[in-house]
Design a protein around this motif. Sequence first.
Motif, short mmCIF file in Angstrom:
data_model
loop_
_atom_site.label_atom_id
_atom_site.label_comp_id
_atom_site.label_asym_id
_atom_site.label_seq_id
_atom_site.Cartn_x
_atom_site.Cartn_y
_atom_site.Cartn_z
N SER A 151 41.95 4.23 0.34
CA SER A 151 42.25 5.37 1.19
C SER A 151 42.71 6.56 0.36
O SER A 151 43.53 6.41 -0.54
CB SER A 151 43.36 4.96 2.17
OG SER A 151 43.93 6.09 2.78
N LEU A 152 42.16 7.73 0.66
CA LEU A 152 42.50 8.94 -0.09
C LEU A 152 42.77 10.11 0.85
O LEU A 152 42.00 10.36 1.77
CB LEU A 152 41.34 9.30 -1.03
CG LEU A 152 41.48 10.59 -1.85
CD1 LEU A 152 42.61 10.45 -2.86
CD2 LEU A 152 40.18 10.93 -2.56
N THR A 153 43.89 10.80 0.60
CA THR A 153 44.17 12.07 1.28
C THR A 153 44.13 13.14 0.20
O THR A 153 44.79 13.00 -0.82
CB THR A 153 45.57 12.06 1.94
OG1 THR A 153 45.60 11.06 2.94
CG2 THR A 153 45.88 13.41 2.57
N MET A 154 43.34 14.18 0.40
CA MET A 154 43.22 15.16 -0.66
C MET A 154 43.19 16.58 -0.11
O MET A 154 42.73 16.82 1.01
CB MET A 154 41.94 14.91 -1.46
CG MET A 154 40.70 14.86 -0.61
SD MET A 154 39.23 14.61 -1.61
CE MET A 154 38.52 16.22 -1.47
N PRO A 155 43.65 17.54 -0.93
CA PRO A 155 43.49 18.94 -0.53
C PRO A 155 42.00 19.27 -0.58
O PRO A 155 41.24 18.57 -1.27
CB PRO A 155 44.25 19.72 -1.61
CG PRO A 155 44.92 18.71 -2.47
CD PRO A 155 44.25 17.41 -2.25
N GLY A 156 41.59 20.32 0.11
CA GLY A 156 40.19 20.70 0.09
C GLY A 156 39.72 20.98 -1.33
O GLY A 156 40.50 21.34 -2.19
N ARG A 167 37.28 3.21 2.03
CA ARG A 167 36.88 3.27 3.44
C ARG A 167 37.50 4.42 4.24
O ARG A 167 37.08 4.69 5.35
CB ARG A 167 37.24 1.94 4.10
CG ARG A 167 38.69 1.54 3.92
CD ARG A 167 38.93 0.07 4.28
NE ARG A 167 38.65 -0.28 5.65
CZ ARG A 167 39.43 -0.01 6.69
NH1 ARG A 167 40.55 0.61 6.53
NH2 ARG A 167 39.07 -0.38 7.91
N GLU A 168 38.55 5.07 3.68
CA GLU A 168 39.27 6.07 4.47
C GLU A 168 39.43 7.37 3.72
O GLU A 168 39.91 7.36 2.58
CB GLU A 168 40.69 5.57 4.73
CG GLU A 168 40.90 4.85 6.01
CD GLU A 168 42.36 4.48 6.22
OE1 GLU A 168 42.56 3.36 6.72
OE2 GLU A 168 43.24 5.29 5.90
N LEU A 169 39.10 8.47 4.34
CA LEU A 169 39.26 9.77 3.68
C LEU A 169 39.89 10.77 4.62
O LEU A 169 39.52 10.86 5.79
CB LEU A 169 37.89 10.29 3.23
CG LEU A 169 37.86 11.63 2.48
CD1 LEU A 169 38.61 11.52 1.15
CD2 LEU A 169 36.44 12.08 2.23
#
Lengths: 334, 148
Positions: free
Chosen positions: A152-157, A176-178
């Motif tokens: 799972s990754l959360t990223m700035p644009g 699997r998760e963005l």
Amino acid sequence: MEDGYYIGRRWEDLDTDILVKIFQSFDILELTSGIAHVCSAWRMACCDPLLWKTLDLSMMKSNFIKIPLEPYVYVDGRSDKILTRLLKISMSLSRGNITTLIFHFNLFVSDEQLTYTAERCPQLRRLVLPAWNRIKKTGICKAIRAWKDLESLTMPGIANPPYLMEEISKNCKNFRELKIMGPCDKFFASTLATFLPTLKVLSLRCSMLYKEALIIVLDSLPHLEVLNISHCLLIEVLPPPGPKKVVSEIDQSIIEKASRLREFLTCMNDSCTMCQRTKIDEGLMRWYRYEEGLWKADEKQNKMLLNKYKWQPSLWSCVAKDILPQVGLVLTHD
Amino acid sequence: MKFCAVKQYFDDENNNNITSGASTTMIPLPNVESHPLAILITYCKKHLKIKANNADNKKETEKEMEQYEQELLKKVMPQELTELILAANYLNFKEALDFFCRAVASAIQNKSIEFVRKFFGLESDFELGEEEKLREEFAWSFEGVDED
């Protein structure tokens, strides 16, 4: 004194479990402040995997100013040094046990800091990336290669997504998760379709979202189960000489395409605070203006809570009393 | 039952078919000093009383318990906390153990390493070389520490 010595002896013989229990209430700053320096038993307790499942550095923000030249920020030296030392101690105590790593979007991490950390978190599964400005292409790719178990990754644009998505697709077989905290246009959506076709969960909340990108996402990600476009500024590009238009409601064709999803989370409401904020910020949310920690929230988490309970009418009132308050609703009658 | 170690004792006794007609039984607790035991018994009684008074209202129970705990902390010497933790751990009294661990965590938060060692009666058992290396690693942390 006899008594004092006796208590000291017993304390040293005490279960590491109890020390770990005490340390669990410390945040990362307290945990790395010298507790591991008291004696060898305490150092051992400080290294307990229980304390290092999650490394939450979201209280760390850089002391910085904006500058007109690349990388467009200048980070104060002391602030950088503090981060480096914190990372060094955390990596030393965590012994490769970190599975969740959270940075703040206003933490301007350097290439070196990122790769140093990545190499010492080989079991990482969930990641919230810091600001991009000082991270180079080589740095982030090196880091991704160290994270083979990333899910799972959360990223700035990001302006140029393909190299990043390609690196993830090559190295992270369980990905699997963005969650993207930034605009999603046709190019970005196509990149996702090309390199991450097995994506299961996608969150684009509170950002500018082009309608054509939304359609690509719905058409070209066959394994997608959850899509969150809550509070997005949905933009339709009309054929020239037409202007760009803000779409005020989701049309039937999109709803039909989304019907195969397990969860399609939307909110497009003029009276919703978050929708208003996205509009005011023109699709590029200025999170620093709002409540601390607000950027971390995501509707899909609350929905997953509801899905835990199978629908049975006799259970409804028990479930409702527990769950509804957590999703911001109130049971008005039994 | 709160004092799980004591419960275990009773269970074991019953299994051995000892008829305990007397209302007072002597239970051996060799690892607990009398002072912390007294505090734990008071804590336990208070907890059960508050729970009974607020049978349906969990929030009210929590609130009253918190108030009682704050009052208790004022009367207990910081150094006694270590004894209380040891006693609560031996007796397997989960709520008290949780509470006293939190209290100790607050007491040593942001304090110097020397203070922590004195508080627990510990000595550094690192080898000389190790101690130097650690000092280097933690050098930055001697800023921003409270007065002892």
